[in-house]
Design a protein around this motif. Structure first.
Motif, mmCIF file in Angstrom:
data_model
loop_
_atom_site.group_PDB
_atom_site.id
_atom_site.type_symbol
_atom_site.label_atom_id
_atom_site.label_comp_id
_atom_site.label_asym_id
_atom_site.label_seq_id
_atom_site.Cartn_x
_atom_site.Cartn_y
_atom_site.Cartn_z
ATOM 1 N N ALA A 171 0.821 -1.218 0.000
ATOM 2 C CA ALA A 171 0.000 0.000 0.000
ATOM 3 C C ALA A 171 0.856 1.271 0.000
ATOM 4 N N LEU A 172 1.975 1.238 0.701
ATOM 5 C CA LEU A 172 2.816 2.435 0.793
ATOM 6 C C LEU A 172 3.711 2.557 -0.439
ATOM 7 N N HIS A 173 4.507 3.619 -0.470
ATOM 8 C CA HIS A 173 5.372 3.820 -1.632
ATOM 9 C C HIS A 173 6.695 3.071 -1.504
ATOM 10 N N ASN A 210 2.189 1.254 -3.873
ATOM 11 C CA ASN A 210 1.033 2.148 -4.095
ATOM 12 C C ASN A 210 -0.250 1.388 -4.433
ATOM 13 N N MET A 211 -0.377 0.155 -3.957
ATOM 14 C CA MET A 211 -1.571 -0.627 -4.257
ATOM 15 C C MET A 211 -2.283 -0.986 -2.958
ATOM 16 N N VAL A 212 -3.387 -0.308 -2.708
ATOM 17 C CA VAL A 212 -4.157 -0.606 -1.503
ATOM 18 C C VAL A 212 -5.195 -1.668 -1.869
ATOM 19 N N ARG A 215 -9.207 -1.652 -1.955
ATOM 20 C CA ARG A 215 -9.717 -0.441 -2.596
ATOM 21 C C ARG A 215 -9.498 -0.487 -4.108
ATOM 22 N N VAL A 216 -8.240 -0.592 -4.511
ATOM 23 C CA VAL A 216 -7.953 -0.512 -5.945
ATOM 24 C C VAL A 216 -8.289 -1.833 -6.633
ATOM 25 N N LEU A 217 -8.020 -2.933 -5.956
ATOM 26 C CA LEU A 217 -8.415 -4.262 -6.428
ATOM 27 C C LEU A 217 -8.877 -5.032 -5.205
ATOM 28 N N SER A 218 -9.942 -5.824 -5.360
ATOM 29 C CA SER A 218 -10.385 -6.636 -4.232
ATOM 30 C C SER A 218 -9.715 -8.005 -4.319
ATOM 31 N N GLU A 221 -11.210 -9.874 -7.121
ATOM 32 C CA GLU A 221 -10.697 -9.462 -8.435
ATOM 33 C C GLU A 221 -9.308 -10.035 -8.699
ATOM 34 N N GLU A 225 -10.129 -11.958 -11.838
ATOM 35 C CA GLU A 225 -9.771 -11.173 -13.018
ATOM 36 C C GLU A 225 -8.274 -11.150 -13.304
ATOM 37 N N GLY A 238 -2.280 -2.654 11.489
ATOM 38 C CA GLY A 238 -1.894 -1.267 11.288
ATOM 39 C C GLY A 238 -2.588 -0.243 12.161
ATOM 40 N N LEU A 239 -3.780 -0.594 12.645
ATOM 41 C CA LEU A 239 -4.614 0.419 13.297
ATOM 42 C C LEU A 239 -4.135 0.731 14.712
ATOM 43 N N ASN A 397 -5.935 -4.018 10.375
ATOM 44 C CA ASN A 397 -6.616 -3.069 9.517
ATOM 45 C C ASN A 397 -7.891 -3.714 8.954
#
Lengths: 463, 280
Positions: A171-173, A210-212, A215-218, A221, A225, A238-239, A397
């Motif tokens: 998720a992070l860079h 950069n892939m959360v 959100r961006v893909l389940s 998917e 897919e 994380g929380l 999370n």
């Protein structure tokens, strides 16, 4: 010849007064002579009790035997057959409660410095490796790993070694998870984390930042897919938790995650950093785990005049590694034990200026087996502070759970899995803090390893 | 790397960029945000999306130049790339079932309010759009708002554009003149949202606001973006960014937003100096 010294070769370290003002690594690592000397303390026990203490079952006596012969590359091969991150584990594993706890030499005297030897071997390899990476033959199957922390990287490494086409989503860079954003440079240099990840990439693992996922893909998917036959969720815990006391939203109050992320991931300690951080004078850290120690020691290195750890139980119950507590004490961190914050007090501009605490005493043991801290009525007092860091632990999370139908979790958020890491969704595995709640790097690695084996078996059974 | 496809100044301190990010464009909805870094070693900043084109695979952002990162971003040209662009993050604005809504945008907040108004308009909802700016030369998205609202009410602080006054004056006028709303959606400076909420609370009209606190990761990890809503701690990145405005503690949010103001100003100055040195 066995070295019968009762003591481990001490770890060369930066002097406390020096290291308290820099972010360079505290422990400097053994020299070759020290490593050879320490390796000779191993009795090479027939039943190798140390191995049962290792969550990833590194063949410890065998690697030490190679090291004893000066064959450090041979030793590295043995370690890396079971561990995806030798240079990391040699630094951050709690060896005293794992491998070294079972070392026969520890019965009378100190155990063999297994962790220190592991670190030496890994560093030796990294300094001397030819660069020719092992590239396994592909088996034509695609798997995805969500999260590039210790669980995800281990799972990815094991599956790549078996020939799988592995994609890791972060998720992070920056890849590395807690190794990058959480553990400070002075305990685990980021160059080492980067190198371990480069090693995986050289083996063919794709790491996409950069892939959360969620959100961006389940997860669905990814499987339906994107063509992944199995997915491993290593999304961590994380929380951050807060205490639910008044004043926690005052300026100058941080979660340890925020504080450490600013320092470690965003390099806020560097003079030309783009991410700001408060350079406070009197920092108070609440909590007693490794994260609390890391936050306190970072605050000191940022130039605080005083750093105080407030913890509700006593020294005995501090969950942090003994070594970390000792290092923190040597550096001048003050421990206010058997105290608990009840309120944070701000000035007119909503900056935190005081912490109101109450003294505690230990009562009967609770569910965790530790004696339960009980408030002493009327014992409240105030501490002056311009920065408070809450290091009370984290919970998983909820993002993936909330976007994946059929993925069951515990009430507190941990993903439910069987012994092999299989979740309630077919082909979906999980491990590490996402399953257990906040734990250690090596336990997460153990879970990643187990899940990798189960995923391999699952995919083979389908083929 | 994420390519900047188009760049256009909307006013002297506000810029619109269209960024090539097909995966984000495929999923993003009004109300969600992205996090970007303008350069390697840069900080992560959140920006709520101002639009998207699913077919072209682009996401629009509109930003005001306030700190070092937005300054650096503004120096990038179409064709250049930024290293990181992650999203969609946060929850989309809930629009289902709404029949009559007042959408209130203040300043650069109009950039975020617009896609919400557009979505409502497209689903057949009656939209009264109130847009407020300090002055005529700061106006953005007028044409877009007009095309996507039933009534468009421009207001400015100095009277150079539309009615002279505040968005709250215009909203009060609408309500008093008999317009009934299922909901008010207010997006703009915290102080504006606070006063919109104060007004609508008196009338008992549900009001949703979009919070834009300081953030680092945007995935629920750092807790920096915490907002007190109804006395409970919420994280704008995962629980929001939309919240029930009548429950938000705006005074606290305003204080938290200002936590790094001095740093921000200094950093922007440093970035400006750097650029002027490069020019020389």
């Amino acid at each position: 010849m066995v070295n019968m010294s009762l003591k481990k070769n001490p770890m060369p370290s930066q002097e406390p007064q020096v290291r308290a003002h820099n972010f360079e690594e505290v422990a400097l690592g053994y020299s070759e002579e020290q490593a050879l000397d320490e390796a000779q303390r191993c009795l090479n026990c027939k039943n190798f009790p140390c191995v049962q203490g290792c969550p990833v079952n590194i063949r410890i006596p065998q690697f030490i035997a190679k090291a004893r012969e000066g064959d450090f590359e041979g030793a590295y091969e043995i370690i890396s057959a079971d561990s995806a991150l030798p240079a990391v584990c040699g630094r951050v594993c709690p060896q005293e409660s794992q491998c070294e706890k079972y070392c026969v030499r520890g019965i009378k005297g100190e155990p063999v410095g297994i962790g220190r030897l592991e670190r030496f071997v890994a560093d030796y390899h990294n300094a001397h490796a030819s660069g020719a990476a092992f590239t396994p033959e592909k088996n034509g199957h695609k798997v995805a790993v969500v999260g590039s922390g210790p669980a995800g990287l281990t799972c990815a490494g094991d599956l790549a070694r078996k020939g799988y086409d592995v994609t890791v989503y972060e998720a992070l860079h920056v890849a590395g998870g807690v190794l990058s954003y959480g553990i400070p440079e002075f305990r685990l240099p980021k160059a080492i984390v980067k190198r371990e990840i480069e090693g995986l990439k050289a083996m063919g693992v794709q790491v996409i930042t950069n892939m959360v996922i969620g959100r961006v893909l389940s997860i669905r998917e990814l499987m339906e897919e994107e063509g992944f036959e199995a997915v491993f969720i290593g999304s961590g815990a994380g929380l951050p938790k807060f205490m639910n006391i008044p004043g926690e939203s005052l300026k100058g109050v941080y979660s340890a995650n925020e504080f450490l992320t600013r320092v470690n991931l965003m390099k806020a300690y560097e003079p030309d950093a783009n991410t700001p951080i408060q350079h406070a004078k009197h920092v108070t850290v609440v909590g007693g785990g490794n994260v609390a120690m890391d936050a306190a020691r970072c605050a000191l290195r940022l130039g605080a005049e005083s750093v105080t750890i407030v913890y509700r139980r006593s020294l005995e119950e501090l969950p942090a590694r003994k070594e970390e507590v000792e290092h923190a004490m040597e550096e001048g961190i003050v421990f206010k034990l058997l105290n608990n914050p009840v309120e944070l007090i701000g000035d007119d501009n909503r900056n935190v200026v005081k912490m109101r605490c109450i003294r505690m005493e230990l009562g009967e043991p609770d569910a965790s087996g530790r004696r339960r801290p009980v408030e002493i009525p009327g014992s409240e007092f105030e501490l002056d502070t311009d920065c408070v860091i809450m290091a009370l632990g984290t919970s998983p999370n909820p993002l993936i759970k909330s976007t994946t139908d059929g993925l069951d979790t515990q009430r507190w958020g941990g993903i439910i899995t069987d012994e092999d890491g299989l979740t309630t969704c077919e082909g979906v595995y999980a491990g590490g803090d996402a399953v257990t709640g906040a734990a250690t790097v090596i336990l997460a690695m153990g879970a990643g390893k187990k899940a990798a084996a189960a995923m391999d078996k699952y995919i083979r059974s389908k083929a | 790397m994420f390519r900047i496809i188009t760049k256009e100044p909307l006013n002297p301190s506000v810029t619109r960029m269209s960024i090539e990010a097909p995966l984000v464009a495929k999923k993003v909805q009004p109300g969600q945000f992205i996090i970007l870094r303008a350069e390697e070693n840069g900080e992560r900043i959140p920006l709520t999306v101002a639009g998207y084109d699913r077919e072209a695979g682009t996401v629009d952002i509109i930003f005001q130049i306030v700190g070092a990162t937005t300054e650096k971003l503004n120096h990038k040209q179409a064709g250049e790339c930024i290293p990181d662009f992650v999203g969609p993050l946060g929850k989309p604005t809930e629009t289902e079932g709404l029949k009559r809504v007042a959408v209130i945008g203040g300043g650069v907040g109009c950039a975020i309010a617009f896609p919400v108004a557009q979505k409502l308009h497209e689903q057949g909802c009656e939209v009264d759009a109130v847009a407020g700016f300090r002055s005529k030369d700061l106006v953005i998205l007028e044409k877009e708002f007009r095309a996507n609202s039933t009534n468009f009410i421009p207001v400015s602080d100095d009277g150079t554009w539309g009615e002279k006054g505040l968005v709250t004056d215009a909203l009060k006028h609408l309500i008093d003149s008999g317009r009934a709303y299922d909901q008010v959606i207010a997006i703009g400076p915290l102080i504006m949202m606070k006063f919109v909420c104060k007004l609508t609370k008196a009338y008992g009209i549900k009001t949703v606001v979009s919070m834009n606190p300081i953030m680092i990761d945007g995935t629920g990890m750092c807790g920096c973006c915490r907002v007190t809503v109804g006395g409970k701690m919420k994280f704008a990145c995962v629980d929001g960014p939309d919240f029930d405005g009548h429950e938000v503690d705006f005074d606290e949010a305003m204080a938290r937003c200002a936590a790094y103001k001095p740093f921000e100003l200094k950093a922007r100055e440093a970035a400006c100096n750097l650029f002027s040195m490069e020019v020389k």
